[in-house]
Design an enzyme around this catalytic site. Structure first.
Site, PDB file in Angstrom:
ATOM      1  N   LYS A 270      25.308  35.300  33.299  1.00 42.69           N
ATOM      2  CA  LYS A 270      26.193  36.469  33.429  1.00 42.69           C
ATOM      3  C   LYS A 270      26.555  37.032  32.053  1.00 42.69           C
ATOM      4  CE  LYS A 270      30.212  36.069  35.802  1.00 42.69           C
ATOM      5  NZ  LYS A 270      31.508  36.636  35.409  1.00 42.69           N
ATOM      6  N   SER A 271      26.902  36.163  31.118  1.00 43.28           N
ATOM      7  CA  SER A 271      27.316  36.644  29.792  1.00 43.28           C
ATOM      8  C   SER A 271      26.178  37.412  29.115  1.00 43.28           C
ATOM      9  CB  SER A 271      27.706  35.455  28.906  1.00 43.28           C
ATOM     10  OG  SER A 271      28.868  34.848  29.402  1.00 43.28           O
TER      11      SER A 271
ATOM     12  N   LYS B  93      42.198  33.301  33.978  1.00 42.94           N
ATOM     13  CA  LYS B  93      40.858  33.676  34.455  1.00 42.94           C
ATOM     14  C   LYS B  93      40.996  34.570  35.696  1.00 42.94           C
ATOM     15  CE  LYS B  93      38.675  31.572  31.230  1.00 42.94           C
ATOM     16  NZ  LYS B  93      37.989  32.388  30.225  1.00 42.94           N
TER      17      LYS B  93
ATOM     18  N   ARG C   2      34.641  31.360  41.436  1.00 43.70           N
ATOM     19  CA  ARG C   2      34.391  29.950  41.090  1.00 43.70           C
ATOM     20  C   ARG C   2      35.294  28.994  41.888  1.00 43.70           C
ATOM     21  NH1 ARG C   2      30.491  30.857  37.443  1.00 43.70           N
ATOM     22  NH2 ARG C   2      30.882  32.485  35.917  1.00 43.70           N
TER      23      ARG C   2
ATOM     24  N   ASP D 220      34.364  27.749  32.119  1.00 49.35           N
ATOM     25  CA  ASP D 220      34.259  28.222  33.510  1.00 49.35           C
ATOM     26  C   ASP D 220      33.907  27.098  34.483  1.00 49.35           C
ATOM     27  OD1 ASP D 220      34.888  30.804  32.743  1.00 49.35           O
ATOM     28  OD2 ASP D 220      32.797  31.352  32.404  1.00 49.35           O
TER      29      ASP D 220
ATOM     30  N   ARG E 211      45.205  40.515  34.877  1.00 49.79           N
ATOM     31  CA  ARG E 211      44.811  39.702  33.709  1.00 49.79           C
ATOM     32  C   ARG E 211      45.252  40.348  32.393  1.00 49.79           C
ATOM     33  NH1 ARG E 211      38.747  37.730  34.545  1.00 49.79           N
ATOM     34  NH2 ARG E 211      39.370  36.381  32.826  1.00 49.79           N
TER      35      ARG E 211
ATOM     36  N   GLY F  92      36.225  40.471  33.931  1.00 48.80           N
ATOM     37  CA  GLY F  92      36.910  40.411  32.644  1.00 48.80           C
ATOM     38  C   GLY F  92      35.954  40.733  31.498  1.00 48.80           C
TER      39      GLY F  92
HETATM   40  C1  S3P Z   1      32.785  35.110  28.601  1.00 50.46           C
HETATM   41  C2  S3P Z   1      33.764  34.428  27.917  1.00 50.46           C
HETATM   42  C3  S3P Z   1      34.725  33.523  28.571  1.00 50.46           C
HETATM   43  C4  S3P Z   1      34.287  33.143  29.984  1.00 50.46           C
HETATM   44  C5  S3P Z   1      33.790  34.315  30.752  1.00 50.46           C
HETATM   45  C6  S3P Z   1      32.591  34.944  30.054  1.00 50.46           C
HETATM   46  C7  S3P Z   1      31.877  35.993  27.846  1.00 50.46           C
HETATM   47  O1  S3P Z   1      35.980  34.177  28.663  1.00 50.46           O
HETATM   48  O2  S3P Z   1      35.348  32.519  30.680  1.00 50.46           O
HETATM   49  O3  S3P Z   1      33.389  33.941  32.064  1.00 50.46           O
HETATM   50  O4  S3P Z   1      30.812  36.392  28.406  1.00 50.46           O
HETATM   51  O5  S3P Z   1      32.176  36.325  26.687  1.00 50.46           O
HETATM   52  P1  S3P Z   1      37.077  34.108  27.459  1.00 50.46           P
HETATM   53  O6  S3P Z   1      36.583  34.891  26.331  1.00 50.46           O
HETATM   54  O7  S3P Z   1      38.324  34.714  28.072  1.00 50.46           O
HETATM   55  O8  S3P Z   1      37.233  32.657  27.186  1.00 50.46           O
END
Ligand code: S3P
Length: 452
Positions: free
Chosen positions: A28-29, A353, A405, A326, A128, A100
């Site tokens: 996903k990232s 989250k 999740r 996560d 959030r 997010g």
């Molecule tokens: C992510 C960073 C994380 C993670 C999120 C994806 C990203 O969040 O929990 O699912 O792709 O940069 P945080 O930056 O709030 O830790």
């Protein structure tokens, strides 16, 4: 009780012998970043393995609204980007749904432009905290209009020329680091991010791949200084997105706790900023074989062979949290089937989250008979290896709070519990892992969503 008329409860039941070989969807990232950087860079970007979850598709729609051309041909996504510095003003609010990452990174990307952009999201995203992104953007000269407490909806208007800043990230967050770097792409001079605790490094690696002038220095204490020269040229790339280790976590833990299981999960991203769960489970006694370690598109990937294992409780150190942030909900489920006590420390970020995951997990475990204690930033779980008495014979449903999740973790729990485990909604699983039900049933899991 279902959360609303659109929710779709689901139930998982005790299963045996999960087996087979699967591939989980793309990370996903990396998928979010591939669409964003492809949409920004000059020329063509071609992406295979993209996660086609709702979160990522919303990022694609936002990039289209700012001038990128995006189409899918066969298995390939083809993006024609606008060129760094040339995003167009979106005509309508950008809706990021549950995401997010999509919303926060895009605020950095476009917030510094000298026009107005508005960000909206679903009920979960609107709760959030966005101040962690808005504070550095304000320092760069961005005007912010937001709901009370810096929540969505947020409207940004950048200055004529954004100021590059030196920013020390106050919490372990790849999203904050990334948002500042992306804002720096459109500021003259050097934007510097100081990261005291390393988080996932996809933004740094991928921006360098797209041609950004970016350097990273790490001092003796592990503090990283990332410097980016703004207003440079970015050029389209070819990207093959590896499988998401955070989605992998669900079939992986399922195979460990369901007796007689032996499964293989192919093409999993093994970037060391993402493998904390595998390390932790191995310390708990998990039989996870890492096969065919290889390099693909600049990232470590491997296939994982996972067999059911007798797990034992351990203490998971706080320093490991960023590399498995996560994965705590599903680790807590693994801990519910381990012999002894598992203590997880350094969980403060779980509270912000898609839901307050710390309390959602503790509440769900208790509802299903697990002995656990929720601390301010910790969780203690006392396991029951045979699953006797676990689950909810009366059919009470876990409250998922629009959190994919939480839903998937508790469905995994039901596969090894004496009684079924039910969740009040499963629709939001499509944000990150649309194939979850298909893949899990293909492995032999008894897991069903109610008919709509
Ligand atoms: C992510 C960073 C994380 C993670 C999120 C994806 C990203 O969040 O929990 O699912 O792709 O940069 P945080 O930056 O709030 O830790």
């Amino acid at each position: 009780m279902p959360q609303d008329i659109h929710s779709r409860p689901a139930t998982a039941r005790r299963s045996t012998n999960l087996s087979g070989t699967i591939r989980v969807p793309g990370d996903k990232s990396i998928s979010h970043r591939a669409l964003m950087f492809g949409g920004l860079a000059a020329g063509e970007t071609r992406i295979t393995g993209l996660l086609e979850g709702e979160d990522v598709l919303n990022t694609g729609r936002a990039m289209q609204a700012m001038g990128a051309r995006i189409e899918k041909t066969g298995a390939e996504w083809i993006i024609k980007g606008v060129g760094n510095g040339a995003l167009l003003a979106p005509e309508a609010p950008l809706d990021f749904g549950n995401a997010g990452t999509g919303s926060r990174l895009t605020m950095g990307l476009v917030g510094v432009y000298n026009f107005e952009s508005t960000f909206i999201g679903d009920a979960s995203l609107s709760k959030r905290p966005m101040g962690r992104i808005l504070d550095p953007l304000r320092q760069m000269g961005v005007q912010v209009k937001s709901s009370e407490g810096d929540r969505l909806p947020v409207t940004l208007h950048g200055p004529e020329t954004a100021s590059p800043i030196i920013y020390r990230v106050p919490m372990a967050s790849a999203q904050v680091k990334s948002a500042v770097l992306l804002a720096g792409l459109n500021a003259p001079g050097i934007t510097t991010v100081i990261e005291p605790v390393m988080t996932r490094d996809h933004t740094e690696k991928m921006l360098a791949g797209f041609g950004a002038a970016l350097s990273v220095e790490t001092d003796r204490d592990g503090v990283r200084t990332i410097s980016l020269e703004g207003q440079g040229r970015l050029s389209g790339q070819i990207i093959d997105v590896p499988g998401d280790p955070s989605s992998t976590a669900f079939p992986l833990v399922a195979a460990l706790i369901v007796p007689g299981s032996d499964i293989t999960i192919g093409n999993v991203l093994m970037n060391p900023t993402r493998t904390g769960l595998i390390l932790t489970l191995q310390e708990m006694g998990a039989d996870i074989e890492i096969l065919e370690r290889r390099l693909a598109g600049g990232e470590d990937v491997a296939d994982l062979r996972v067999r059911s294992s007798a797990l034992k409780g351990i203490t998971v150190p706080a320093e490991r949290a960023p590399s498995m942030i996560d994965e705590y909900p599903v680790l807590a489920v693994a801990a519910a089937f381990a012999d002894g006590t598992t203590v997880m420390l350094g969980l403060e970020e779980l509270r912000v989250k898609e839901s307050d995951r710390l309390s959602a997990v503790a509440e769900g475990l208790k509802l299903n008979g697990v002995d656990c204690a929720e601390g301010e930033a910790s969780l203690t779980v006392r396991g029951r290896p045979d699953g006797k008495g676990l689950g909810n014979a009366g059919g009470s449903q876990i409250r998922t709070h629009l959190d994919h999740r939480i839903a998937m973790s508790f469905l995994v729990m039901g596969l090894a519990s004496e009684h079924p485990v039910a969740v009040d909604d499963s629709t939001m699983i499509a944000t990150s892992f649309p194939e979850f039900f298909d893949l899990m049933t293909r492995l032999g899991a008894t897991i069903e969503a109610e008919d709509c």
